[in-house]
Design a protein around this motif. Structure first.
Motif, PDB file in Angstrom:
ATOM      1  N   GLY A  11      -6.453  49.822 -31.780  1.00  0.00           N
ATOM      2  CA  GLY A  11      -7.563  50.525 -31.144  1.00  0.00           C
ATOM      3  C   GLY A  11      -7.201  51.229 -29.851  1.00  0.00           C
ATOM      4  O   GLY A  11      -8.088  51.719 -29.150  1.00  0.00           O
ATOM      5  N   LEU A  12      -5.905  51.289 -29.521  1.00  0.00           N
ATOM      6  CA  LEU A  12      -5.476  51.927 -28.268  1.00  0.00           C
ATOM      7  C   LEU A  12      -5.085  53.374 -28.503  1.00  0.00           C
ATOM      8  O   LEU A  12      -4.586  53.733 -29.576  1.00  0.00           O
ATOM      9  N   ASP A  13      -5.279  54.210 -27.486  1.00  0.00           N
ATOM     10  CA  ASP A  13      -4.810  55.588 -27.599  1.00  0.00           C
ATOM     11  C   ASP A  13      -3.416  55.698 -26.980  1.00  0.00           C
ATOM     12  O   ASP A  13      -2.896  54.735 -26.404  1.00  0.00           O
ATOM     13  N   LYS A  14      -2.827  56.885 -27.080  1.00  0.00           N
ATOM     14  CA  LYS A  14      -1.440  57.056 -26.657  1.00  0.00           C
ATOM     15  C   LYS A  14      -1.253  56.815 -25.163  1.00  0.00           C
ATOM     16  O   LYS A  14      -0.241  56.244 -24.738  1.00  0.00           O
ATOM     17  N   ASP A  15      -2.230  57.233 -24.359  1.00  0.00           N
ATOM     18  CA  ASP A  15      -2.124  57.033 -22.914  1.00  0.00           C
ATOM     19  C   ASP A  15      -2.103  55.544 -22.569  1.00  0.00           C
ATOM     20  O   ASP A  15      -1.330  55.110 -21.706  1.00  0.00           O
ATOM     21  N   GLU A  16      -2.937  54.766 -23.249  1.00  0.00           N
ATOM     22  CA  GLU A  16      -2.982  53.322 -22.987  1.00  0.00           C
ATOM     23  C   GLU A  16      -1.667  52.655 -23.402  1.00  0.00           C
ATOM     24  O   GLU A  16      -1.140  51.787 -22.692  1.00  0.00           O
ATOM     25  N   ILE A  17      -1.144  53.063 -24.554  1.00  0.00           N
ATOM     26  CA  ILE A  17       0.117  52.497 -25.042  1.00  0.00           C
ATOM     27  C   ILE A  17       1.264  52.882 -24.115  1.00  0.00           C
ATOM     28  O   ILE A  17       2.109  52.047 -23.765  1.00  0.00           O
ATOM     29  N   THR A  18       1.277  54.127 -23.686  1.00  0.00           N
ATOM     30  CA  THR A  18       2.331  54.607 -22.787  1.00  0.00           C
ATOM     31  C   THR A  18       2.309  53.859 -21.463  1.00  0.00           C
ATOM     32  O   THR A  18       3.366  53.540 -20.904  1.00  0.00           O
ATOM     33  N   ALA A  19       1.120  53.575 -20.957  1.00  0.00           N
ATOM     34  CA  ALA A  19       1.010  52.841 -19.689  1.00  0.00           C
ATOM     35  C   ALA A  19       1.664  51.468 -19.791  1.00  0.00           C
ATOM     36  O   ALA A  19       2.375  51.028 -18.870  1.00  0.00           O
ATOM     37  N   ILE A  20       1.452  50.791 -20.916  1.00  0.00           N
ATOM     38  CA  ILE A  20       2.086  49.477 -21.114  1.00  0.00           C
ATOM     39  C   ILE A  20       3.599  49.641 -21.230  1.00  0.00           C
ATOM     40  O   ILE A  20       4.365  48.874 -20.642  1.00  0.00           O
ATOM     41  N   ALA A  21       4.038  50.657 -21.974  1.00  0.00           N
ATOM     42  CA  ALA A  21       5.476  50.898 -22.151  1.00  0.00           C
ATOM     43  C   ALA A  21       6.164  51.138 -20.813  1.00  0.00           C
ATOM     44  O   ALA A  21       7.271  50.635 -20.566  1.00  0.00           O
ATOM     45  N   LYS A  22       5.518  51.881 -19.932  1.00  0.00           N
ATOM     46  CA  LYS A  22       6.079  52.116 -18.601  1.00  0.00           C
ATOM     47  C   LYS A  22       6.151  50.819 -17.802  1.00  0.00           C
ATOM     48  O   LYS A  22       7.124  50.553 -17.098  1.00  0.00           O
ATOM     49  N   ASP A  23       5.117  50.021 -17.928  1.00  0.00           N
ATOM     50  CA  ASP A  23       5.041  48.767 -17.166  1.00  0.00           C
ATOM     51  C   ASP A  23       6.125  47.781 -17.591  1.00  0.00           C
ATOM     52  O   ASP A  23       6.665  47.047 -16.764  1.00  0.00           O
ATOM     53  N   ILE A  24       6.473  47.756 -18.881  1.00  0.00           N
ATOM     54  CA  ILE A  24       7.440  46.763 -19.372  1.00  0.00           C
ATOM     55  C   ILE A  24       8.863  47.315 -19.462  1.00  0.00           C
ATOM     56  O   ILE A  24       9.790  46.609 -19.856  1.00  0.00           O
TER      57      ILE A  24
END
Length: 384
Positions: free
Chosen positions: A318-331
């Protein structure tokens, strides 16, 4: 500041039954010890960590699932004289670090566990006076600029001012194994990370699409798993690679070409299921997000998962690309996923986005899917 130890806190572990809680605590301690060189004690819902290298401990605890927050602390004995002496030195340290002066609004928050001849409120008021005697700062219990915590636990008292946010979740290794499909893109490493955060041991399964993709894809996969492994010191990620080019070639030439992406994903799930059975995993994980690419429309999700009998978990659904990208940057996986790998040339110009289930079944039969799945699985490679 001369800290004695790090006090770590957990969250939902505390609501488990006593038996489960003890098992989860032991796993958390084991993972902490695997992450940094230290001595660890656990008592009354707190984890007390004595790291050999304090700076390393502060940095690496942020990669231990199950830790909700942690604080570098100064400890002392629970009596007025020792608490006063320790708090005076602590405040002097805060002054040297420019964290408090005569204009800094501060508060004392006292928490107490055990039987004592004072209440939490009484000890808080006493500690506030001690601080005021050292630095004439104003007390503001509503909107303080600095909060000093005094945690009284039995015969020991802990003083700190920082609460560093940890990754939270459940300790890695408490929820069984999953096979995670990991490409070189942004989404799948994030999906694997989120399942690790829920306590799952991960087996990373990568599909080498050569000649439809270049060697950079597998190189990036290795880099991504290396980064994810910074969160998995207690249970390092196992790596498996499937040579998938021959399967893809059959999908393109023996079935309608527009079905290539559907057949590709279908084959991945079925190979992952076979690996899960072999290695004792309970589910498959992927990075699907509804509608993001051709194979992730709802009809195609149904078609690609047909015939797979174990759960397929999609934590990003249920996540959009911006939300997924934010997590990817964080980890720390985003920059790796951004490396150009050349993409996949097997993708048809007009991929099927609304695959009919019966049509999909026929496409699997047309390409002799089971035969190519068996062949690919027989040659699966281990990289760890």
């Amino acid at each position: 500041m001369n800290y004695d130890l790090i006090l770590a806190r957990y969250g939902e572990i505390g609501v488990k039954s006593s038996k489960i809680r003890a098992r989860f605590e032991k796993r958390l301690v084991k993972n902490i010890k695997a992450t940094l060189e230290c001595k660890v004690e656990r008592n009354q819902g707190r984890i007390y960590i004595h790291p050999k290298n304090f700076d390393e401990g502060i940095e690496k605890l942020n990669h231990v699932f199950g830790v909700v927050s942690y604080s570098p602390v100064v400890s002392t004995k629970t009596n007025y004289e020792d608490i006063e002496k320790t708090l005076v030195n602590y405040v002097k340290g805060l002054i040297k670090e420019n964290l408090i002066d005569e204009n800094t609004k501060f508060a004392i928050k006292c928490r107490r566990v055990g039987k004592h001849d004072f209440s939490s409120q009484e000890m808080g008021a006493y500690c506030g006076k001690v601080v005021r005697d050292v630095v004439s700062a104003p007390v503001d219990l509503t909107n303080p600029e600095l909060t000093i915590f005094v945690e009284v636990r039995g015969e020991d008292t802990y003083i700190f001012h920082e609460k560093i946010k940890g990754p939270g979740g459940l300790p890695l290794g408490t929820q069984g194994k999953v096979v995670a499909l990991i490409s070189s893109g942004i989404d799948s490493p994030v999906a694997a990370y989120l399942m690790m955060k829920r306590g799952c041991e991960v087996i990373a399964l990568h599909f080498n699409n050569d000649p439809f993709s270049g060697p950079k894809v597998t190189e990036n996969f290795n880099l991504l798993v290396d980064q994810l492994n910074t969160y998995a010191k207690g249970l390092p990620i196992k790596k498996r690679v499937v040579d998938y080019g021959e399967y893809l070639q059959a999908a393109k030439t023996k079935a309608p070409e527009r079905m290539t992406c559907v057949l590709c994903k279908s084959g991945m799930y079925k190979i992952a299921e076979k690996l899960a059975t072999e290695l004792g995993a309970n589910a498959i994980v992927d990075g699907s997000s509804v509608g993001q690419v051709a194979s992730q429309t709802l009809p195609n999700i149904l078609a690609t998962r047909y015939g797979v009998d174990i759960p397929i978990l999609s934590p990003l659904i249920g996540l959009d690309k911006d939300e997924i990208t934010a997590i990817a940057k964080d980890i720390g996986t985003f920059k790796i996923s951004e490396i150009d790998d050349g993409g996949c040339s097997a993708v048809p110009r007009y991929p099927q986005t609304h695959a009919d289930l019966d049509f999909s079944k026929k496409a699997c039969e047309d390409m002799n899917q089971d035969e190519y799945i068996e062949k690919a699985f027989e040659n699966i490679r281990r990289l760890d």
